[in-house]
Design an enzyme around this catalytic site. Structure first.
Site, mmCIF file in Angstrom:
data_model
loop_
_atom_site.group_PDB
_atom_site.id
_atom_site.type_symbol
_atom_site.label_atom_id
_atom_site.label_comp_id
_atom_site.label_asym_id
_atom_site.label_seq_id
_atom_site.Cartn_x
_atom_site.Cartn_y
_atom_site.Cartn_z
ATOM 1 C CE1 TYR A 172 1.086 -0.758 4.259
ATOM 2 C CE2 TYR A 172 -0.916 0.356 4.942
ATOM 3 C CZ TYR A 172 0.293 -0.240 5.251
ATOM 4 O OH TYR A 172 0.698 -0.313 6.566
ATOM 5 C CG ASP A 212 12.462 -24.640 18.933
ATOM 6 O OD1 ASP A 212 12.365 -23.413 18.792
ATOM 7 O OD2 ASP A 212 11.672 -25.453 18.423
ATOM 8 C CB CYS A 236 8.270 -16.306 5.001
ATOM 9 S SG CYS A 236 7.578 -17.792 4.241
ATOM 10 N NE ARG A 259 -3.039 -20.973 2.512
ATOM 11 C CZ ARG A 259 -4.268 -21.244 2.952
ATOM 12 N NH1 ARG A 259 -5.076 -20.265 3.286
ATOM 13 N NH2 ARG A 259 -4.676 -22.485 3.065
ATOM 14 C CB CYS A 298 2.249 -20.502 1.115
ATOM 15 S SG CYS A 298 1.280 -19.712 2.395
ATOM 16 C CE1 TYR A 358 -6.512 0.281 5.228
ATOM 17 C CE2 TYR A 358 -6.052 -1.007 3.260
ATOM 18 C CZ TYR A 358 -5.827 -0.749 4.597
ATOM 19 O OH TYR A 358 -4.923 -1.502 5.308
ATOM 20 C CB ALA A 381 -0.022 -11.913 -1.229
ATOM 21 N NE ARG A 382 -1.897 -15.790 2.801
ATOM 22 C CZ ARG A 382 -2.975 -16.317 3.360
ATOM 23 N NH1 ARG A 382 -2.914 -16.758 4.600
ATOM 24 N NH2 ARG A 382 -4.102 -16.410 2.695
ATOM 25 C CG ASP A 412 -7.606 -10.553 0.913
ATOM 26 O OD1 ASP A 412 -7.911 -11.504 0.191
ATOM 27 O OD2 ASP A 412 -6.880 -9.613 0.545
#
Ligand code: ADP
Ligand code: SF4
Length: 685
Positions: free
Chosen positions: A61, A647, A362, A298, A344, A175, A320-321, A266
């Site tokens: 944006y 971890d 990601c 996706r 993804c 928006y 996008a992802r 979305d």
């Protein structure tokens, strides 16, 4: 490998107004957390998307005017000529690979917070700001609307000067232009409010203005929420969403359609949606317009993509992802390497980066966000300069798998030892939780790629002690031995250990190991991410009475960052899980837990058959300590370094474990001076 002809259709060019996209792969606008403060990082990231084969690559944006400021989040600006100069490298990076560059012009209206600019927030009608805060938005008068159109027009002209090929009018995600469309948010009595024709007026004018300003050279795209999933009170794909589209059908050069209301709808996580989940809402669009249509869902499977095009759902494959998880997804399909797509997993850790106002990260792709900062490329990696080292990686969770794979790609000789029969570590357990099956892709992608590298030897069912490690003639040992859940009740808000006696008091590790669970079940979640809620769902579905207690004010509170909290809380309520909010575990014994109100300290007692503690994890670093105790024997064993990663060093997300494994493998043999990450910072003019 040649491309599978079945996928040829995905590589057809598509004409969009005055420009032509080289193929159907369309990286829809998505946040990077970089925004105007990190232009070089943004340019590098978008350039790599284009290099990876996305025929259209859009920005995040991009604010058209200081009255729409989303600080402290990472948004772009096209407020002045400095912004034009700042965005040119992004456009060039995209053009360098023959792709089209799109810019998502944005005005947030009452969804902007204007923390930085301190401009009063604008809206079609006076109302409390859409982001909860003490302020209200003021209603735009006719002069404001005129000014808004001029700002949009000027920003479009700047976008053209920066070299963009596609310029958006953005009427989605709550928006400003969408606020004018919405009967809930637009309560005006003039020609911009009331009837749908009136509410559509501003969007129509924006499209016409943009065409008039830049349409000779740029395509004008409209991003429209065709359903805000508010039911009949809102815009729906059966009702006004369809009517808006019909009214404006031929006006823009491209329709980018989605569901929204909020970004959470979305970009819904895999826990709450499947591949192609938006189809039922957007499928009507193509019948109403001759212009190309793009949507998202996706998509990671090339067969689903082909099906979208063949069935006339969309002309492009919007992503996008999937483009974040694998910037080279189109190239892999083009080169017949579909099996190498890093799919993804729908975990929305990428969303958390934006919500925390930091650069993109990601779970699947450790290089995203690091293209400029650390110089990492998702597909290319420096091979070893000083000859291969022999590296032993212990533990095959996300950290160990990624570390072994990346070492193998660099040409090192790797032994990967795992105590269990199945490789995968925590992934094997967590992907069995409701809705998290796609998390297994973290393991499966890496095992597929490791299978192509003969220099990586796998040793399952090999629990190693220090003695074993020293006998393996490794030059470097990487300990990725993971973590175990805490048993003391110490969590991030509870802070102190709980007073725990005897009784059925379990951790998630016990559950995964098959411990008997008798109801009623009380889960105490002071970790606040996925585990507490997912276990509650599991036990409830098994028919147990379940209460989920947390010292936070909402269930799974950190999942606000992954845009999942609302969905998790709703699902648990619908399933009949009883939330106990603002409750700290003070103690438990013999089937009775004492929960203290976090505000007053007042104790309430709850009977339980099983108490499950989900409060945090401890590093499983026993092997490290054993080896550290025997440091004097390392040299004789040919061992030069022992390092803990993931971890085993500091328990965290799967994304952090993958990142740690990747980073060590890239950096362990380079001089420290070479691996200092760069920082973007403004310099005095
Ligand atoms: P991370 O998220 O850091 O990758 P995981 O907990 O997912 O960590 O994985 C750690 C893996 O290490 C587990 O599969 C565990 O069985 C394995 N492991 C732990 N200790 C040893 C050991 N001494 N020898 C071999 N494997 C081990
Ligand atoms: Fe997909 Fe998760 Fe990566 Fe986001 S963070 S792109 S949801 S794998």
């Amino acid at each position: 490998m040649p491309r599978n002809p079945r996928y040829d259709i995905l590589f057809e060019p598509v004409r969009v107004g005055p420009v032509t996209a080289p193929n159907r792969f369309y990286q829809t606008p998505h946040a990077t957390g970089m925004g105007y403060l990190r232009p070089e990082s943004g340019a590098k990231l978008r350039g790599i998307k284009a290099e990876g084969g996305w025929g259209v690559v859009c920005t995040e944006y991009c604010s058209i005017h200081p009255s729409s400021d989303d600080s402290p989040f990472g948004f772009l600006t096209l407020w002045d000529e400095d912004d034009v100069r700042s965005l040119m490298p992004t456009v060039e990076a995209i053009h360098d690979h023959g792709s089209l560059a799109g810019v998502e012009l944005w005005h947030g209206g009452s969804h902007a917070n204007n923390r930085l600019t301190r401009e009063p927030v604008l809206a079609p009608s006076a109302r409390p700001a859409l982001i909860p805060q003490p302020g209200s938005a003021r209603a735009m008068d006719k002069a404001d609307i005129k000014a808004f159109r001029a700002w949009h027009r000027d920003a479009a002209l700047r976008a053209r000067r920066a070299g963009f090929d596609i310029v958006y009018c953005y009427a989605g995600h709550d928006y400003l232009p969408f606020q004018f469309l919405s009967p809930r948010l637009n309560l005006r009595g003039d020609e911009y409010g009331g009837s749908l024709a009136n509410r559509v007026r501003l969007l129509r004018e924006l499209i016409e203005d943009t065409h008039e300003a830049v349409g000779d050279r740029c395509a004008v795209a409209v991003r429209l929420s065709v359903d805000e999933l508010h039911g009949p009170r809102g815009i729906t794909s059966q009702g006004e969403g369809r009517e808006i589209l019909a009214m404006l059908a031929e006006l823009p050069d491209l329709w980018d359609v989605n569901v929204s209301g909020s970004l959470g709808n979305d970009s819904r996580s895999a826990r709450f949606s499947d591949e192609g989940f938006q189809e039922e809402h957007v499928a009507f669009v193509k019948a109403l317009t001759s212009k190309p249509v793009v949507s998202v869902g996706r998509f990671t499977s090339p067969d689903s993509m082909v099906s979208q095009v063949r069935r006339g759902i969309q002309d492009f494959i919007g992503a996008a992802r999937p483009s974040i998880a694998d910037p080279f997804l189109p190239r892999k399909i083009d080169e017949g390497r579909e099996d190498e797509i890093r799919e993804c997993i729908g975990c929305n850790i990428c969303r958390s980066a934006n919500n925390e106002a930091v650069p993109l990260r990601c779970t699947q792709n450790p290089t995203i966000g690091e293209e400029w900062r650390r110089g990492w490329h998702p597909e290319r990696i420096e091979t070893t300069a000083g000859g291969p080292s022999r590296v032993l990686v212990v533990g095959s969770g996300p950290a160990g798998l990624e570390c072994a794979l990346t070492l193998g790609r660099r040409g090192h000789r790797v032994m990967l030892a795992e105590a269990e029969r199945r490789l995968g570590g925590r992934i094997n357990r967590e992907s069995t939780l409701p809705g998290l099956a796609s998390w297994a892709r973290v393991r499966d992608y890496r095992l597929t790629m490791i299978g192509k590298l003969p220099a990586i030897e796998l040793f399952p069912e090999s629990p190693l002690a220090a003695e074993d490690v020293l006998g393996l003639e490794a030059e470097h040992v990487v300990l990725a031995t993971g973590s175990r859940w805490r048993r003391d009740g110490i969590g991030s808000l509870g802070e102190e250990a709980a007073d725990l006696g005897t009784g059925q008091i379990l951790t998630p590790d016990d559950i995964f190991a098959g411990a008997e669970v008798g109801g009623p079940v009380l889960i105490y979640d002071d970790e606040h991410y996925a585990m507490g809620g997912a276990l509650a769902e599991t036990f409830r579905r098994q028919g147990h009475e379940v209460r989920l207690a947390t010292p936070a004010a909402m269930l799974s509170s950190w999942t606000v960052m992954t845009d999942e909290q609302f969905f998790i809380h709703r699902r648990l309520l619908e399933l009949g899980v009883e939330p106990l909010l603002g409750q700290r575990l003070a103690g438990a014994a013999e089937g009775v837990a004492e929960l203290a109100c976090t505000y007053t300290g007042r104790i309430r007692r709850h009977d339980f058959g099983t108490l499950v503690l989900v409060t945090g994890r401890m590093a499983e670093d026993g092997l490290y300590r054993e080896l550290a105790d025997r440091a004097g024997q390392w040299a004789a064993a040919g061992l030069r370094s022992v390092t803990r990663i993931g971890d085993c060093l500091a328990p965290s997300s799967i994304a952090d474990a993958v990142y740690a494994g990747h980073r060590w493998a890239r950096e362990f043999d380079r001089p420290p001076a070479e691996i200092v990450p760069r920082r973007e910072r403004p310099l005095p003019a």
